[in-house]
Design a protein around this motif. Structure first.
Motif, PDB file in Angstrom:
ATOM      1  N   SER A  66      51.324  47.081  40.438  1.00 32.93           N
ATOM      2  CA  SER A  66      51.056  46.762  41.839  1.00 32.93           C
ATOM      3  C   SER A  66      49.935  45.732  41.918  1.00 32.93           C
ATOM      4  CB  SER A  66      50.658  48.022  42.616  1.00 32.93           C
ATOM      5  OG  SER A  66      49.352  48.441  42.242  1.00 32.93           O
ATOM      6  N   HIS A  67      49.487  45.464  43.108  1.00 32.16           N
ATOM      7  CA  HIS A  67      48.401  44.524  43.338  1.00 32.16           C
ATOM      8  C   HIS A  67      47.023  45.155  43.136  1.00 32.16           C
ATOM      9  CE1 HIS A  67      48.585  46.841  46.952  1.00 32.16           C
ATOM     10  NE2 HIS A  67      47.669  46.133  47.589  1.00 32.16           N
ATOM     11  N   TYR A  68      46.948  46.481  43.042  1.00 35.48           N
ATOM     12  CA  TYR A  68      45.672  47.203  42.907  1.00 35.48           C
ATOM     13  C   TYR A  68      44.964  46.822  41.605  1.00 35.48           C
ATOM     14  CZ  TYR A  68      42.303  50.974  42.457  1.00 35.48           C
ATOM     15  OH  TYR A  68      41.136  51.688  42.312  1.00 35.48           O
ATOM     16  N   LEU A  69      43.662  46.510  41.699  1.00 33.14           N
ATOM     17  CA  LEU A  69      42.865  46.177  40.513  1.00 33.14           C
ATOM     18  C   LEU A  69      41.803  47.221  40.206  1.00 33.14           C
ATOM     19  CD1 LEU A  69      42.452  42.328  41.056  1.00 33.14           C
ATOM     20  CD2 LEU A  69      43.887  43.488  39.349  1.00 33.14           C
ATOM     21  N   LYS A  70      40.904  47.482  41.183  1.00 36.99           N
ATOM     22  CA  LYS A  70      39.846  48.459  40.905  1.00 36.99           C
ATOM     23  C   LYS A  70      39.144  48.914  42.179  1.00 36.99           C
ATOM     24  CE  LYS A  70      35.974  45.318  40.074  1.00 36.99           C
ATOM     25  NZ  LYS A  70      34.912  44.930  39.175  1.00 36.99           N
ATOM     26  N   HIS A  71      38.509  50.069  42.063  1.00 42.74           N
ATOM     27  CA  HIS A  71      37.694  50.667  43.116  1.00 42.74           C
ATOM     28  C   HIS A  71      36.401  49.856  43.249  1.00 42.74           C
ATOM     29  CE1 HIS A  71      35.828  54.016  45.331  1.00 42.74           C
ATOM     30  NE2 HIS A  71      34.758  53.749  44.619  1.00 42.74           N
ATOM     31  N   ILE A  72      35.995  49.583  44.492  1.00 38.19           N
ATOM     32  CA  ILE A  72      34.734  48.864  44.730  1.00 38.19           C
ATOM     33  C   ILE A  72      33.710  49.777  45.393  1.00 38.19           C
ATOM     34  CG2 ILE A  72      33.619  46.986  45.983  1.00 38.19           C
ATOM     35  CD1 ILE A  72      36.168  45.407  45.768  1.00 38.19           C
ATOM     36  N   SER A  73      34.141  50.480  46.443  1.00 43.95           N
ATOM     37  CA  SER A  73      33.241  51.373  47.183  1.00 43.95           C
ATOM     38  C   SER A  73      34.069  52.473  47.830  1.00 43.95           C
ATOM     39  CB  SER A  73      32.472  50.592  48.252  1.00 43.95           C
ATOM     40  OG  SER A  73      33.334  50.251  49.326  1.00 43.95           O
ATOM     41  N   LYS A  74      33.430  53.326  48.595  1.00 48.33           N
ATOM     42  CA  LYS A  74      34.132  54.433  49.248  1.00 48.33           C
ATOM     43  C   LYS A  74      35.249  53.959  50.171  1.00 48.33           C
ATOM     44  CE  LYS A  74      30.339  57.734  49.143  1.00 48.33           C
ATOM     45  NZ  LYS A  74      29.461  58.586  49.940  1.00 48.33           N
ATOM     46  N   THR A  75      35.119  52.752  50.729  1.00 48.64           N
ATOM     47  CA  THR A  75      36.115  52.256  51.678  1.00 48.64           C
ATOM     48  C   THR A  75      36.788  50.958  51.246  1.00 48.64           C
ATOM     49  OG1 THR A  75      34.377  51.127  52.919  1.00 48.64           O
ATOM     50  CG2 THR A  75      35.011  53.335  53.687  1.00 48.64           C
ATOM     51  N   ASP A  76      36.528  50.498  50.017  1.00 45.11           N
ATOM     52  CA  ASP A  76      37.055  49.205  49.575  1.00 45.11           C
ATOM     53  C   ASP A  76      37.638  49.261  48.167  1.00 45.11           C
ATOM     54  OD1 ASP A  76      35.953  47.982  51.906  1.00 45.11           O
ATOM     55  OD2 ASP A  76      34.050  47.711  50.882  1.00 45.11           O
ATOM     56  N   PHE A  77      38.714  48.489  47.961  1.00 43.69           N
ATOM     57  CA  PHE A  77      39.186  48.258  46.603  1.00 43.69           C
ATOM     58  C   PHE A  77      39.582  46.799  46.449  1.00 43.69           C
ATOM     59  CE2 PHE A  77      43.325  49.871  48.337  1.00 43.69           C
ATOM     60  CZ  PHE A  77      44.182  48.839  47.952  1.00 43.69           C
ATOM     61  N   LEU A  78      39.593  46.358  45.210  1.00 38.74           N
ATOM     62  CA  LEU A  78      39.930  44.981  44.864  1.00 38.74           C
ATOM     63  C   LEU A  78      41.416  44.923  44.522  1.00 38.74           C
ATOM     64  CD1 LEU A  78      38.572  42.179  44.431  1.00 38.74           C
ATOM     65  CD2 LEU A  78      38.445  42.774  42.000  1.00 38.74           C
ATOM     66  N   ALA A  79      42.091  43.876  45.017  1.00 40.66           N
ATOM     67  CA  ALA A  79      43.518  43.724  44.766  1.00 40.66           C
ATOM     68  C   ALA A  79      43.843  42.258  44.481  1.00 40.66           C
ATOM     69  CB  ALA A  79      44.310  44.190  45.971  1.00 40.66           C
ATOM     70  N   ARG A  80      44.959  42.073  43.781  1.00 41.82           N
ATOM     71  CA  ARG A  80      45.462  40.707  43.587  1.00 41.82           C
ATOM     72  C   ARG A  80      45.947  40.184  44.931  1.00 41.82           C
ATOM     73  NH1 ARG A  80      47.703  43.522  39.542  1.00 41.82           N
ATOM     74  NH2 ARG A  80      46.993  43.039  37.457  1.00 41.82           N
ATOM     75  N   LYS A  81      45.761  38.896  45.163  1.00 36.67           N
ATOM     76  CA  LYS A  81      46.280  38.274  46.371  1.00 36.67           C
ATOM     77  C   LYS A  81      47.779  38.068  46.157  1.00 36.67           C
ATOM     78  CE  LYS A  81      43.964  34.991  48.548  1.00 36.67           C
ATOM     79  NZ  LYS A  81      43.408  33.648  48.856  1.00 36.67           N
ATOM     80  N   VAL A  82      48.588  38.532  47.069  1.00 34.07           N
ATOM     81  CA  VAL A  82      50.040  38.391  46.964  1.00 34.07           C
ATOM     82  C   VAL A  82      50.610  37.869  48.281  1.00 34.07           C
ATOM     83  CG1 VAL A  82      50.287  40.234  45.256  1.00 34.07           C
ATOM     84  CG2 VAL A  82      50.460  40.785  47.674  1.00 34.07           C
ATOM     85  N   LYS A  83      51.770  37.291  48.194  1.00 37.39           N
ATOM     86  CA  LYS A  83      52.514  36.892  49.389  1.00 37.39           C
ATOM     87  C   LYS A  83      53.611  37.904  49.601  1.00 37.39           C
ATOM     88  CE  LYS A  83      52.003  32.039  50.182  1.00 37.39           C
ATOM     89  NZ  LYS A  83      52.700  30.812  50.478  1.00 37.39           N
ATOM     90  N   ILE A  84      53.719  38.392  50.803  1.00 41.74           N
ATOM     91  CA  ILE A  84      54.753  39.391  51.116  1.00 41.74           C
ATOM     92  C   ILE A  84      55.825  38.745  51.965  1.00 41.74           C
ATOM     93  CG2 ILE A  84      55.192  41.573  52.266  1.00 41.74           C
ATOM     94  CD1 ILE A  84      52.355  42.405  51.512  1.00 41.74           C
TER      95      ILE A  84
END
Length: 84
Positions: A66-84
């Protein structure tokens, strides 16, 4: 907070340092009746982020990328930029 690229009913997509990545930020917002009613609920963003991360981890552990990369904070995560 980073520059906002998109804002939905419950989360924002923000610019990340890397141009190929975005930050997914979950807000404490609740909506009902197709967006006519809007409220805030403390902790909702944190709960939604945690559930989403658990689902992406489950998918990854079962061979689904998936686009998920890693946890950043309680309300944020890092993801790959994708076009849907």
């Amino acid at each position: 907070m980073s520059d906002k690229l998109y804002s939905g009913k419950a989360k924002d997509i923000l610019k990340a340092e890397n141009d190929n990545e975005v930050i997914i930020h979950f807000r404490n917002s609740l909506t009902a009746q197709n967006g006519k009613k809007k409220l805030g609920l403390d902790g909702k963003g944190e709960l939604n982020c945690r559930i989403t991360e658990l689902l992406f981890k489950y998918l990854f552990d079962n061979g689904v990328k998936s686009h998920y990369l890693k946890h950043i904070s309680k309300t944020d995560f890092l993801a790959r930029k994708v076009k849907i």
